[in-house]
Structure formats: C-alpha cells, structure tokens
Design an enzyme around this catalytic site. Sequence first.
Site, PDB file in Angstrom:
ATOM      1  N   ARG A 243      10.455  17.704 -33.466  1.00  0.00           N
ATOM      2  CA  ARG A 243      10.582  16.247 -33.665  1.00  0.00           C
ATOM      3  C   ARG A 243      11.755  15.789 -32.810  1.00  0.00           C
ATOM      4  NH1 ARG A 243      10.639  12.612 -39.074  1.00  0.00           N
ATOM      5  NH2 ARG A 243       8.436  12.999 -38.734  1.00  0.00           N
TER       6      ARG A 243
ATOM      7  N   HIS B 138       2.803  10.354 -33.038  1.00  0.00           N
ATOM      8  CA  HIS B 138       2.991  11.115 -34.289  1.00  0.00           C
ATOM      9  C   HIS B 138       1.611  11.653 -34.719  1.00  0.00           C
ATOM     10  CE1 HIS B 138       4.770  12.609 -37.814  1.00  0.00           C
ATOM     11  NE2 HIS B 138       5.107  11.501 -38.442  1.00  0.00           N
TER      12      HIS B 138
ATOM     13  N   GLN C 207       0.719  12.980 -38.419  1.00  0.00           N
ATOM     14  CA  GLN C 207       0.557  11.924 -39.414  1.00  0.00           C
ATOM     15  C   GLN C 207      -0.802  11.240 -39.264  1.00  0.00           C
ATOM     16  OE1 GLN C 207       2.970  10.806 -41.942  1.00  0.00           O
ATOM     17  NE2 GLN C 207       1.002   9.999 -42.637  1.00  0.00           N
TER      18      GLN C 207
ATOM     19  N   ASP D  72       3.902   0.204 -40.760  1.00  0.00           N
ATOM     20  CA  ASP D  72       4.984   1.186 -40.594  1.00  0.00           C
ATOM     21  C   ASP D  72       6.274   0.393 -40.428  1.00  0.00           C
ATOM     22  OD1 ASP D  72       6.409   3.543 -40.098  1.00  0.00           O
ATOM     23  OD2 ASP D  72       5.814   3.656 -37.988  1.00  0.00           O
TER      24      ASP D  72
ATOM     25  N   CYS E 102       2.806   5.588 -43.662  1.00  0.00           N
ATOM     26  CA  CYS E 102       3.200   6.985 -43.430  1.00  0.00           C
ATOM     27  C   CYS E 102       4.487   7.345 -44.167  1.00  0.00           C
ATOM     28  CB  CYS E 102       3.344   7.249 -41.941  1.00  0.00           C
ATOM     29  SG  CYS E 102       4.698   6.354 -41.152  1.00  0.00           S
TER      30      CYS E 102
ATOM     31  N   ARG F 184      -0.174  15.658 -45.635  1.00  0.00           N
ATOM     32  CA  ARG F 184       0.538  16.238 -44.492  1.00  0.00           C
ATOM     33  C   ARG F 184       0.526  17.763 -44.600  1.00  0.00           C
ATOM     34  NH1 ARG F 184       4.373  13.234 -41.785  1.00  0.00           N
ATOM     35  NH2 ARG F 184       4.480  15.054 -40.435  1.00  0.00           N
TER      36      ARG F 184
HETATM   37  N1   CP Z   1       5.932  10.261 -42.308  1.00  0.00           N
HETATM   38  C1   CP Z   1       6.879  11.104 -41.875  1.00  0.00           C
HETATM   39  O1   CP Z   1       6.765  11.689 -40.798  1.00  0.00           O
HETATM   40  O2   CP Z   1       7.926  11.262 -42.725  1.00  0.00           O
HETATM   41  P1   CP Z   1       9.313  12.021 -42.437  1.00  0.00           P
HETATM   42  O3   CP Z   1      10.052  11.197 -41.395  1.00  0.00           O
HETATM   43  O4   CP Z   1      10.019  12.061 -43.754  1.00  0.00           O
HETATM   44  O5   CP Z   1       9.024  13.389 -41.915  1.00  0.00           O
HETATM   45  N1  NVA Z   2       7.688   4.913 -36.629  1.00  0.00           N
HETATM   46  C1  NVA Z   2       8.516   5.689 -37.520  1.00  0.00           C
HETATM   47  C2  NVA Z   2       7.692   6.761 -38.190  1.00  0.00           C
HETATM   48  C3  NVA Z   2       8.467   7.587 -39.189  1.00  0.00           C
HETATM   49  C4  NVA Z   2       7.647   8.701 -39.786  1.00  0.00           C
HETATM   50  C5  NVA Z   2       9.680   6.294 -36.761  1.00  0.00           C
HETATM   51  O1  NVA Z   2       9.475   6.789 -35.651  1.00  0.00           O
HETATM   52  O2  NVA Z   2      10.807   6.251 -37.261  1.00  0.00           O
END
Ligand code: CP
Ligand code: NVA
Length: 311
Positions: free
Chosen positions: A105, A132, A135, A228, A269, A297
């Site tokens: 990530r 992502h 997700q 989101d 999400c 997930r």
């Molecule tokens: N939805 C999601 O990816 O959550 P986190 O940022 O908690 O991993």
């Molecule tokens: N769009 C958000 C998704 C978090 C799971 C971010 O990137 O912070």
Amino acid sequence: MRKGMDVLSIHDLSAEDVEEILTLAEELKAKQRAGIPHLLLQGKTLGMIFEKSSTRTRVSFEVGMYQLGGQALFLSSRDLQLGRGEPIKDTARVLSRYLDGIMIRTYGHERIEELARYADIPVINALSDLLHPCQALTDLLTIREYKGRHLAGLKMAYVGDGNNMTHSLMYAAAKVGMHFAAATPEGYAPHADIVANARADAAATGSTVTVMHDPLEAVQGADIIVTDTWASMGQEAEHDARTAVFRPYQVSRSLVAASGNPRCIVMHCLPAYRGEEITEEVFEEFAPVIFDEAENRLHVQKAIMALVMGG
Ligand code: CP
Ligand code: NVA
C-alpha cells in the site's frame, strides 16, 4: 489465473480471472464459516509493505494468511530501509529471496509497478493513489450476495471524488458487464485514460461507463450507490477546501430516493466520514451491507493469494 501473476489493476485481469476469484472467495467463505480447514498456503509467507495507514487491509490480509496456513509479516516503511531511501527495485529483489508474495500500500502507483517489475514473486496492490483493486473485487462479491450472481445489466452509481475507488470500481463494473455512472465535481473527475480503458472493457461486456457532474442524474435507476471519502490519504491538507466543493455530493436519503429504485443499496469501502460523503442515517440504514463488504475483504484476498501464491 496464472500462478505467480501480479494483481495490480482489475483492467489487467480477464473476465474469467475475476470469476475465478469470486467463486473461490465464496468457497473459502463457506469453509471458514463451517470450520473446514483450507490450508492452501501452508509454509508460505506474505510480506505486507505499508506506506499509508490501514485497518481493514492490514488485518484482513494478515488473518487471511493465517487461515490459509501461512504467515504474514507487517513491514512498515517507517522501519524498513525503504523509508530511509533504499531503492524500491533493491527492496523487491531482496524480499523475493525470502518471501512468497508481497502486498503493498503506497502513494504513487508507479512504485507498485516498479516493485512488481523487479520482484520474482507475485505483487498485490493493496491501494495506491490511482487504484484499489482488492476493494473493488470485494465489492463485486458483496453485490453478488445482495443482488444475485448475475451482475451484468445492473447499474452502479458512484458519487463523490474521482479517486482510486472510482477507478477500480469502474474497471470492476466494466469487466462484469455492470453499467457504471460517476458523478464528481468539476476538477475532480476520474482520470481520462482510466475511463477510456474501462470503456474498452465495457464494450466487450455490453455495458456503459459514463462520467458527469450531476449526482441526481448519475443515481437514476441505480441498483447500487457507492461513495468514498472526499479527501483520500495524502490529501488531508485539502480537506476543508474539498468539503465546500463536495457538499452537493453527499449521499443522503433524498439522493438514494432519487435512484427511483426501492431496492437500491449503498456501499462504502470505509473509513466513512458521516456528515461529509454520507449522512449518519444512510450509513446506519446500510450498515449491514457495508460491514459485509468489510468482512468480504478477507475472503476475496484469501482467494487472490491462494490463486497467485498457491501450488
Ligand atoms: N477500505 C480499506 O482499504 O480500509 P483500510 O484503509 O482500513 O485498509
Ligand atoms: N480513497 C480512499 C480509500 C481508503 C480505503 C483513500 O485512498 O484514502
């Protein structure tokens, strides 16, 4: 799916790959519920590189590896030499000597691409600024649970910021033949090249991808409304300016009613910011769906890991 392949973007997967992931996820979810062991990754180790925060992704990947009989290592960039400037391409080649898979990530999507290029083991995108995929694949499983296995012809409306979730949901919808409409404020539209890629996939499955500014138009006839956060990780300094621009994009009771579909569901999400992208009452009304989505997930990522790291 090919053993050893990277999972960086849903656009790179075939429709058959997506079906294989969802089918295995359903099977693993049923086994987990029934207490039937499914040790598909015994003796395997996943490295999990985090350059951004996470609750769901970290816990679900880590628990998923344990349930598959393997183990997971949490590697924070704060502690890795990567955080002190060791090149990603060297990190990739070193970790390939110890691990069986890497989940990452990070911010720039090109970092994940570089890691994948230099690693000899599968790399899974656990969120970049651009995409992502884990997700969005999870969201397909959740929609199957609520709307039936046949996703083609359903309509998903995304309302809010044109971000990593918008991009991956657009790819996911197009891949399975689900119509996709996004409403974002001017200046916050999804990337044009991703829209073009998604449209190419949609042409193959007989679905449509439309982008617009009017949320009422986007949700018309929707089976699923998704939103989101308005300020993603890395955009914290823009929070107040964004809140002012995004106000008309809040998912409220009246926006959900504007779908004209009494069976329309709302997904998120997480993490969710009540009073911003979604009202408290809409969030709580759809909490059962949203927390199933969070649970899924685990099952979807187990399927992905078993397919690319197993055997
Ligand atoms: N939805 C999601 O990816 O959550 P986190 O940022 O908690 O991993
Ligand atoms: N769009 C958000 C998704 C978090 C799971 C971010 O990137 O912070």
